[in-house]
Enzyme design. Structure first.
Site, PDB file in Angstrom:
ATOM      1  N   HIS A 169       0.868  -1.187   0.000  1.00 28.16           N
ATOM      2  CA  HIS A 169       0.000   0.000   0.000  1.00 28.16           C
ATOM      3  C   HIS A 169       0.896   1.225   0.000  1.00 28.16           C
ATOM      4  O   HIS A 169       1.696   1.423   0.905  1.00 28.16           O
ATOM      5  CB  HIS A 169      -0.918   0.017   1.220  1.00 28.16           C
ATOM      6  CG  HIS A 169      -1.893   1.168   1.201  1.00 28.16           C
ATOM      7  ND1 HIS A 169      -3.140   1.069   0.633  1.00 28.16           N
ATOM      8  CD2 HIS A 169      -1.782   2.443   1.655  1.00 28.16           C
ATOM      9  CE1 HIS A 169      -3.766   2.222   0.739  1.00 28.16           C
ATOM     10  NE2 HIS A 169      -2.959   3.077   1.355  1.00 28.16           N
ATOM     11  N   CYS A 170       0.772   2.046  -1.030  1.00 29.08           N
ATOM     12  CA  CYS A 170       1.654   3.202  -1.196  1.00 29.08           C
ATOM     13  C   CYS A 170       0.948   4.465  -0.719  1.00 29.08           C
ATOM     14  O   CYS A 170      -0.087   4.851  -1.284  1.00 29.08           O
ATOM     15  CB  CYS A 170       2.068   3.351  -2.662  1.00 29.08           C
ATOM     16  SG  CYS A 170       3.099   4.796  -2.963  1.00 29.08           S
ATOM     17  N   PRO A 171       1.490   5.149   0.291  1.00 29.60           N
ATOM     18  CA  PRO A 171       0.841   6.380   0.758  1.00 29.60           C
ATOM     19  C   PRO A 171       0.928   7.516  -0.253  1.00 29.60           C
ATOM     20  O   PRO A 171       0.109   8.428  -0.223  1.00 29.60           O
ATOM     21  CB  PRO A 171       1.614   6.714   2.043  1.00 29.60           C
ATOM     22  CG  PRO A 171       2.945   6.060   1.867  1.00 29.60           C
ATOM     23  CD  PRO A 171       2.679   4.812   1.080  1.00 29.60           C
ATOM     24  N   ASN A 222      -3.181   4.477  -2.403  1.00 29.43           N
ATOM     25  CA  ASN A 222      -3.831   3.296  -2.946  1.00 29.43           C
ATOM     26  C   ASN A 222      -2.827   2.152  -2.925  1.00 29.43           C
ATOM     27  O   ASN A 222      -1.637   2.370  -2.698  1.00 29.43           O
ATOM     28  CB  ASN A 222      -4.305   3.549  -4.378  1.00 29.43           C
ATOM     29  CG  ASN A 222      -5.483   2.671  -4.761  1.00 29.43           C
ATOM     30  OD1 ASN A 222      -5.745   1.651  -4.128  1.00 29.43           O
ATOM     31  ND2 ASN A 222      -6.208   3.075  -5.801  1.00 29.43           N
TER      32      ASN A 222
END
Length: 412
Positions: A128-130, A134
């Site tokens: 999960h990439c901040p 998403n």
């Protein structure tokens, strides 16, 4: 209206809320600052209407910005792809090889994992990439990796323009003597009276240069990390699973041979699983081409073995001896605890003195584990897990066999 509907799907406009997060705000701010300053400085340094090279330089800057934003927004809004709610394999017997997700009320397909942030099971989840707010997964892995490539390239070009602009604008304004250096920042180049390079412009260019260099280094490193796993047809999570598989086999001396099932044996074939001319990756996100020695559930069976091993290894209970409010960087838990907080978006769990925790991993100053909840909460599917300071708990020295049935009921 039909033309606009091809680009804007009104039923998906709620996805715009992903922009209201610190990650996209910072990322888009960096892109805006570097792009704007690079375009303005290119006008000062290399006027695009005078020469062909100046025009090419200017068009390349605009091209970098467009491509970066195109891949960034696709990575954010296309999304990773989600396993349908309530999904189960066509053959009911195959459910024995899969983990069940209580939140999604279905089984986790091969290569999928449940994301606590997205609250869904994600197809071929990498992380999960901040920065895009998403997950990076099956459908947007190529867009995300392309963004990681284009951002350093564009920032490198911008950094060259920043350096050349400062050099050419200050070169004739610096008077060198034996003991003095005089810089007249108020002078304006005669050939560009509309774009003066003043002190604020110099400060803004220097700031943009720092952002560009920092982005080039940081994002460039992430690109090489991503390409390393892509060329082996893995994800970051699957690399970790493979390491744990080797550790499990070595620990128990089982003599097994673990073969990663999705490595097709060729970097080019692995590359084509993610990158295609159409932009859509191969496969539907449920079934995958596998190694000749493996089958569709080779990795999921290994995950089940690791979960069982984790339950065995995590039977040592800890009891809270200090209250902890769940702060990310607690000021009252010691200097080292404050500065050595885990650099992750995984949650922290508040503790009250006397509560019991099953710790599964940790560092010197922090631990990660599951809080033991009541029977009613367990039946309701409640699971409380996260990080907490190591100094807030101490190891229980009594037999924990009575709690083995409790931990076996926990849902992954």
């Amino acid at each position: 209206m039909n033309f606009l509907s091809a680009f804007v799907r009104f039923e998906n406009l709620h996805e715009v809320r992903r922009l209201c997060h610190w990650g996209p705000i910072i990322a888009l701010s960096v892109i805006a600052i570097c792009s704007t300053m690079a375009i303005l400085d290119s006008i000062i340094w290399y006027w695009p209407l005078d020469t062909t090279a100046g025009s090419i330089n200017f068009l390349m800057l605009v091209n970098w910005t467009v491509l970066i934003l195109y891949n960034y927004f696709n990575a954010m809004f296309v999304g990773p792809g989600y396993i349908p709610l309530g999904w189960k394999p066509e053959n009911p017997k195959d459910t024995q090889f899969l983990q069940y997700c209580r939140v999604c009320q279905g089984y986790k397909a091969p290569r999928s994992h449940h994301c606590r942030k997205c609250n869904r099971c994600v197809m071929k989840m990498d992380h999960h990439c901040p920065w895009i707010n998403n997950c990076c997964g099956h459908l947007n892995h190529a867009y995300f990796t392309s963004f990681l490539l284009l951002a350093p390239l564009g920032c490198s070009h911008a950094a060259i323009i920043f350096v050349m602009t400062m050099y050419t604008q200050l070169y004739e304004r610096i008077s060198f003597g034996w003991s003095t250096v005089k810089i007249d920042m108020s002078a304006v180049r005669q050939f560009q009276p509309l774009m003066p390079f003043s002190v604020p412009a110099f400060a803004a260019t220097l700031f943009a240069l720092g952002l560009a260099l920092g982005t080039t280094i940081a994002v460039g490193m992430l690109f090489f990390i991503q390409m390393k796993v892509i060329l082996r047809n893995k994800t970051s999570i699957e690399s970790w699973i493979e390491e744990k598989a080797k550790d499990r086999i070595q620990h128990y001396q089982t003599g097994e041979e673990f073969v990663f099932p999705y490595d097709l044996g060729s970097r080019w074939l692995n590359f084509k699983q993610v990158f295609t001319w159409s932009g859509t990756p191969r496969g539907g996100g449920i079934e995958w081409p596998v190694h000749s020695k493996c089958h569709q559930y080779t990795l999921t069976i290994e995950q089940l073995k690791q979960k069982a091993d984790k339950r065995v290894r995590s039977q040592v209970q800890y009891q809270a001896v200090e209250d902890y409010n769940g702060a990310c960087c607690p000021l009252n838990k010691g200097f080292q605890t404050f500065f050595r907080t885990p650099c992750t978006e995984e949650p922290r769990i508040p503790l009250r003195k006397g509560e019991m925790i099953l710790a599964t991993r940790g560092t010197k100053w922090w631990m990660y584990g599951d809080k033991i909840v009541s029977e009613e909460e367990m039946r309701a599917g409640v699971r409380v897990r996260g990080w907490f300071p190591r100094r807030c708990v101490e190891k229980c020295h009594y037999d924990t066999a009575a709690n083995e049935s409790t931990s076996d009921k926990k849902v992954n």
